[in-house]
Design a protein around this motif. Sequence first.
Motif, mmCIF file in Angstrom:
data_model
loop_
_atom_site.group_PDB
_atom_site.id
_atom_site.type_symbol
_atom_site.label_atom_id
_atom_site.label_comp_id
_atom_site.label_asym_id
_atom_site.label_seq_id
_atom_site.Cartn_x
_atom_site.Cartn_y
_atom_site.Cartn_z
ATOM 1 N N LYS A 180 0.824 -1.210 0.000
ATOM 2 C CA LYS A 180 0.000 0.000 0.000
ATOM 3 C C LYS A 180 0.862 1.265 0.000
ATOM 4 O O LYS A 180 0.524 2.256 -0.647
ATOM 5 C CB LYS A 180 -0.941 -0.012 1.198
ATOM 6 N N LEU A 181 1.994 1.220 0.705
ATOM 7 C CA LEU A 181 2.925 2.345 0.675
ATOM 8 C C LEU A 181 3.502 2.528 -0.729
ATOM 9 O O LEU A 181 3.629 3.651 -1.217
ATOM 10 C CB LEU A 181 4.052 2.129 1.679
ATOM 11 N N ASN A 182 3.856 1.415 -1.366
ATOM 12 C CA ASN A 182 4.359 1.476 -2.743
ATOM 13 C C ASN A 182 3.299 2.055 -3.678
ATOM 14 O O ASN A 182 3.611 2.851 -4.574
ATOM 15 C CB ASN A 182 4.760 0.083 -3.229
ATOM 16 N N GLU A 183 2.063 1.644 -3.470
ATOM 17 C CA GLU A 183 0.958 2.149 -4.283
ATOM 18 C C GLU A 183 0.809 3.660 -4.119
ATOM 19 O O GLU A 183 0.545 4.381 -5.094
ATOM 20 C CB GLU A 183 -0.335 1.441 -3.880
ATOM 21 N N LEU A 184 0.989 4.136 -2.910
ATOM 22 C CA LEU A 184 0.890 5.567 -2.629
ATOM 23 C C LEU A 184 1.998 6.342 -3.345
ATOM 24 O O LEU A 184 1.751 7.382 -3.961
ATOM 25 C CB LEU A 184 0.966 5.801 -1.124
ATOM 26 N N VAL A 185 3.220 5.827 -3.274
ATOM 27 C CA VAL A 185 4.352 6.468 -3.944
ATOM 28 C C VAL A 185 4.126 6.512 -5.452
ATOM 29 O O VAL A 185 4.316 7.551 -6.102
ATOM 30 C CB VAL A 185 5.669 5.721 -3.629
ATOM 31 N N GLU A 186 3.705 5.381 -6.017
ATOM 32 C CA GLU A 186 3.505 5.296 -7.468
ATOM 33 C C GLU A 186 2.357 6.183 -7.931
ATOM 34 O O GLU A 186 2.432 6.800 -9.007
ATOM 35 C CB GLU A 186 3.246 3.842 -7.857
ATOM 36 N N ALA A 187 1.291 6.262 -7.136
ATOM 37 C CA ALA A 187 0.139 7.092 -7.505
ATOM 38 C C ALA A 187 0.528 8.563 -7.584
ATOM 39 O O ALA A 187 0.136 9.274 -8.521
ATOM 40 C CB ALA A 187 -0.997 6.895 -6.500
ATOM 41 N N LEU A 188 1.308 9.024 -6.613
ATOM 42 C CA LEU A 188 1.730 10.422 -6.621
ATOM 43 C C LEU A 188 2.727 10.700 -7.745
ATOM 44 O O LEU A 188 2.703 11.769 -8.359
ATOM 45 C CB LEU A 188 2.332 10.802 -5.269
ATOM 46 N N GLU A 189 3.570 9.735 -8.023
ATOM 47 C CA GLU A 189 4.519 9.904 -9.134
ATOM 48 C C GLU A 189 3.771 10.053 -10.460
ATOM 49 O O GLU A 189 4.083 10.933 -11.273
ATOM 50 C CB GLU A 189 5.465 8.703 -9.205
ATOM 51 N N MET A 190 2.771 9.202 -10.673
ATOM 52 C CA MET A 190 1.985 9.262 -11.911
ATOM 53 C C MET A 190 1.192 10.563 -12.008
ATOM 54 O O MET A 190 1.084 11.163 -13.080
ATOM 55 C CB MET A 190 1.046 8.057 -11.983
ATOM 56 N N MET A 191 0.641 11.009 -10.879
ATOM 57 C CA MET A 191 -0.130 12.250 -10.885
ATOM 58 C C MET A 191 0.750 13.454 -11.202
ATOM 59 O O MET A 191 0.348 14.351 -11.957
ATOM 60 C CB MET A 191 -0.830 12.449 -9.533
ATOM 61 N N ALA A 192 1.951 13.478 -10.614
ATOM 62 C CA ALA A 192 2.871 14.586 -10.888
ATOM 63 C C ALA A 192 3.268 14.605 -12.359
ATOM 64 O O ALA A 192 3.332 15.681 -12.992
ATOM 65 C CB ALA A 192 4.113 14.463 -10.004
ATOM 66 N N LEU B 84 -6.573 9.123 -4.354
ATOM 67 C CA LEU B 84 -5.330 9.182 -3.577
ATOM 68 C C LEU B 84 -5.617 9.318 -2.085
ATOM 69 O O LEU B 84 -4.913 8.733 -1.254
ATOM 70 C CB LEU B 84 -4.472 10.356 -4.055
ATOM 71 N N GLN B 85 -6.643 10.068 -1.739
ATOM 72 C CA GLN B 85 -7.005 10.237 -0.332
ATOM 73 C C GLN B 85 -7.402 8.891 0.279
ATOM 74 O O GLN B 85 -7.071 8.592 1.436
ATOM 75 C CB GLN B 85 -8.158 11.239 -0.187
ATOM 76 N N LYS B 86 -8.094 8.069 -0.515
ATOM 77 C CA LYS B 86 -8.485 6.738 -0.042
ATOM 78 C C LYS B 86 -7.251 5.864 0.163
ATOM 79 O O LYS B 86 -7.169 5.111 1.142
ATOM 80 C CB LYS B 86 -9.434 6.087 -1.044
ATOM 81 N N ILE B 87 -6.302 5.965 -0.771
ATOM 82 C CA ILE B 87 -5.080 5.167 -0.665
ATOM 83 C C ILE B 87 -4.309 5.559 0.592
ATOM 84 O O ILE B 87 -3.791 4.692 1.313
ATOM 85 C CB ILE B 87 -4.196 5.354 -1.915
ATOM 86 N N MET B 88 -4.226 6.859 0.869
ATOM 87 C CA MET B 88 -3.532 7.309 2.075
ATOM 88 C C MET B 88 -4.209 6.766 3.330
ATOM 89 O O MET B 88 -3.545 6.330 4.279
ATOM 90 C CB MET B 88 -3.456 8.838 2.119
ATOM 91 N N GLY B 89 -5.534 6.797 3.335
ATOM 92 C CA GLY B 89 -6.268 6.278 4.486
ATOM 93 C C GLY B 89 -6.041 4.789 4.687
ATOM 94 O O GLY B 89 -5.863 4.326 5.816
ATOM 95 N N GLU B 90 -6.026 4.038 3.590
ATOM 96 C CA GLU B 90 -5.795 2.600 3.667
ATOM 97 C C GLU B 90 -4.363 2.303 4.121
ATOM 98 O O GLU B 90 -4.132 1.376 4.912
ATOM 99 C CB GLU B 90 -6.063 1.959 2.307
ATOM 100 N N ALA B 91 -3.410 3.086 3.594
ATOM 101 C CA ALA B 91 -2.012 2.902 3.993
ATOM 102 C C ALA B 91 -1.847 3.156 5.484
ATOM 103 O O ALA B 91 -1.173 2.385 6.192
ATOM 104 C CB ALA B 91 -1.111 3.840 3.190
ATOM 105 N N LYS B 92 -2.457 4.203 5.973
ATOM 106 C CA LYS B 92 -2.405 4.531 7.405
ATOM 107 C C LYS B 92 -2.973 3.388 8.240
ATOM 108 O O LYS B 92 -2.379 2.986 9.245
ATOM 109 C CB LYS B 92 -3.177 5.818 7.667
ATOM 110 N N GLN B 93 -4.094 2.852 7.826
ATOM 111 C CA GLN B 93 -4.736 1.773 8.566
ATOM 112 C C GLN B 93 -3.876 0.505 8.563
ATOM 113 O O GLN B 93 -3.740 -0.172 9.593
ATOM 114 C CB GLN B 93 -6.107 1.464 7.956
ATOM 115 N N ASN B 94 -3.281 0.183 7.418
ATOM 116 C CA ASN B 94 -2.478 -1.037 7.311
ATOM 117 C C ASN B 94 -1.151 -0.933 8.075
ATOM 118 O O ASN B 94 -0.605 -1.950 8.513
ATOM 119 C CB ASN B 94 -2.186 -1.344 5.838
#
Length: 208
Positions: free
Chosen positions: A71-83, A116-126
């Motif tokens: 999930k952390l990797n997913e967060l990093v990749e999502a922000l990279e793609m968005m940028a 992305l906000q959902k991914i951050m929330g899921e990452a925090k929970q995990n």
Amino acid sequence: VQKFEQFQDMLQSMMTPELMEALQKMQEALNNMDLDEMLKAANNLDYNLEQFEQQIDRFIEMFELAIAEQKLNELVEALEMMAEKQGAIQQKFNENSDLKNITSMQKQQNQNFADLQKIMGEAKQNIEKFSEQTTKEIENLMMSDINKDTEQSLELAEKKLSVEDMTAINEIDKSKDNLQSMHEMVKNIKNNFDQEQVGEMVEIFYSA
């Protein structure tokens, strides 16, 4: 991939010969109705089942850790793609490309930011089970001014583009810079988490 291969190996090793032998002896004792043998087999089975349960617990923890890391990797990749995509929008705008196409791209970006906000929330929970520090860092990012500011600039960019307001470039530039900054922030969060996990493994190794 490596972690899931480890999980497979662990599953295969859980049914140890000792556990299988204990179960077999219990069955033989039941068949023969030998009370002494039944008691010996039961004691042996209890011991092996306890080991089995410990292996199951270890498997579950490793699986949960793998999900947290994913999930952390997913967060990093999502922000990279968005940028990168926001940079593409910026380039198309500066090249005087079709505004309708750019508006459509920006609208998709805004949906991606909501996801992305959902991914951050899921990452925090995990992560909560494994790192209080990383959990706090993700929570701080979610509540940060840069996160809120990026959401506002993305929405304003889409609104201005939809009415062909050429000052939209200001919001496009700002949101691109913010997304790049957020990408660097989550990379640092992930690196800190990885180092923390390595440190804990080393500590466990030397304390064993």
